[in-house]
Design an enzyme around this catalytic site. Structure first.
Site, PDB file in Angstrom:
ATOM      1  N   CYS A  86      42.559  59.468  50.200  1.00 45.53           N
ATOM      2  CA  CYS A  86      41.647  58.490  51.140  1.00 45.53           C
ATOM      3  C   CYS A  86      42.437  57.394  51.722  1.00 45.53           C
ATOM      4  O   CYS A  86      43.088  56.662  50.896  1.00 45.53           O
ATOM      5  CB  CYS A  86      40.717  57.909  49.901  1.00 45.53           C
ATOM      6  SG  CYS A  86      39.526  56.797  50.985  1.00 45.53           S
TER       7      CYS A  86
ATOM      8  N   GLU B 188      37.421  61.782  56.632  1.00 45.02           N
ATOM      9  CA  GLU B 188      38.136  62.563  56.439  1.00 45.02           C
ATOM     10  C   GLU B 188      38.193  63.548  57.491  1.00 45.02           C
ATOM     11  O   GLU B 188      37.237  63.451  58.402  1.00 45.02           O
ATOM     12  CB  GLU B 188      37.791  63.507  55.056  1.00 45.02           C
ATOM     13  CG  GLU B 188      37.876  62.863  53.767  1.00 45.02           C
ATOM     14  CD  GLU B 188      39.308  62.664  53.394  1.00 45.02           C
ATOM     15  OE1 GLU B 188      40.160  63.153  54.262  1.00 45.02           O
ATOM     16  OE2 GLU B 188      39.648  61.977  52.548  1.00 45.02           O
TER      17      GLU B 188
END
Length: 223
Positions: free
Chosen positions: A2, A103
């Site tokens: 992340c 993402e």
């Protein structure tokens, strides 16, 4: 990993969500990237919201460039790593405040970004660890954090083999609480239920960290 996320709620909304006061000037950020300052709540000051740099710099580091390689901490092996183990055991744990995260899907040579969010919980938190490092030249303190990661749920797993550890409201209190067995702390690092998460594709403008505006989080066909 992340490495990019969003915190764009108003200061009042964030303070109300966490019953904590903003300690420093808050600026909305639709594309939080490594080294950026971002909002955290630390275990030692759960009633205030502080600004720490994204990318952990351990107190023993020679320089702060190491932060680029410590953006995330794999929960499965964190207790084996000297960068993370003492922070977990000595309760240098924090909440990383979030509205959504990104993402990417790779299609041919393109990287297509998606925004992941919780429809019923506009502001939530990642489990994090924090550290203070003193710059040997300036003697100033550099405060930084890393985001814990875990195996992905079905939603995130379509795009990446990791996802941030997202805490429920009850888990947030446990993550910050002292005296809790480490095994109980680490048990919180499980995949967040996919039924409570949603996503949509967003503009490729997200790919450039210099881009930072509210249009970035809109569904792509709304731009």
């Amino acid at each position: 990993m992340c490495a990019r996320y969003v915190l764009e709620a108003s200061e009042k909304e964030i303070e109300q969500a966490y019953a904590a006061k903003m300690q420093e000037e808050y600026v909305r950020n639709w594309n939080i990237a490594p080294t950026n300052k971002a909002c955290v709540i630390t275990a030692d000051h759960p009633d205030i919201i502080q600004q720490y740099h994204f990318g952990l710099v351990p107190h023993w580091a020679k320089d702060k460039k190491v932060g680029y390689s410590l953006l995330n901490a794999r929960s499965e092996s964190a207790l084996e790593k000297p960068s993370f183990k003492p922070l977990i055991e000595k309760n240098k744990r924090c909440l990383v405040l979030v509205n959504s995260f990104y993402e990417w899907e790779t299609v041919g040579k393109e990287k297509l970004p998606y925004r992941f969010f919780l429809p019923e919980r506009p502001t939530f938190s990642f489990a994090g660890l924090y550290s203070w490092w003193k710059d040997p030249a300036s003697q100033e303190w550099y405060k930084s954090f890393t985001i814990m990661t875990t195996a992905p749920n079905g939603t995130v797993g379509q795009f990446h083999d990791r996802m941030p550890v997202i805490l429920s409201k009850e888990e947030e209190s446990i993550w910050l609480k002292g005296g809790v067995p480490i095994s109980d702390i680490m048990s919180l690092c499980d995949p967040f239920p996919e039924v409570e998460m949603d996503l949509h594709r967003v503009s490729k403008d997200v790919n450039n960290v210099r881009n930072n505006n509210s249009d970035l989080i809109l569904p792509e066909n709304s731009n």
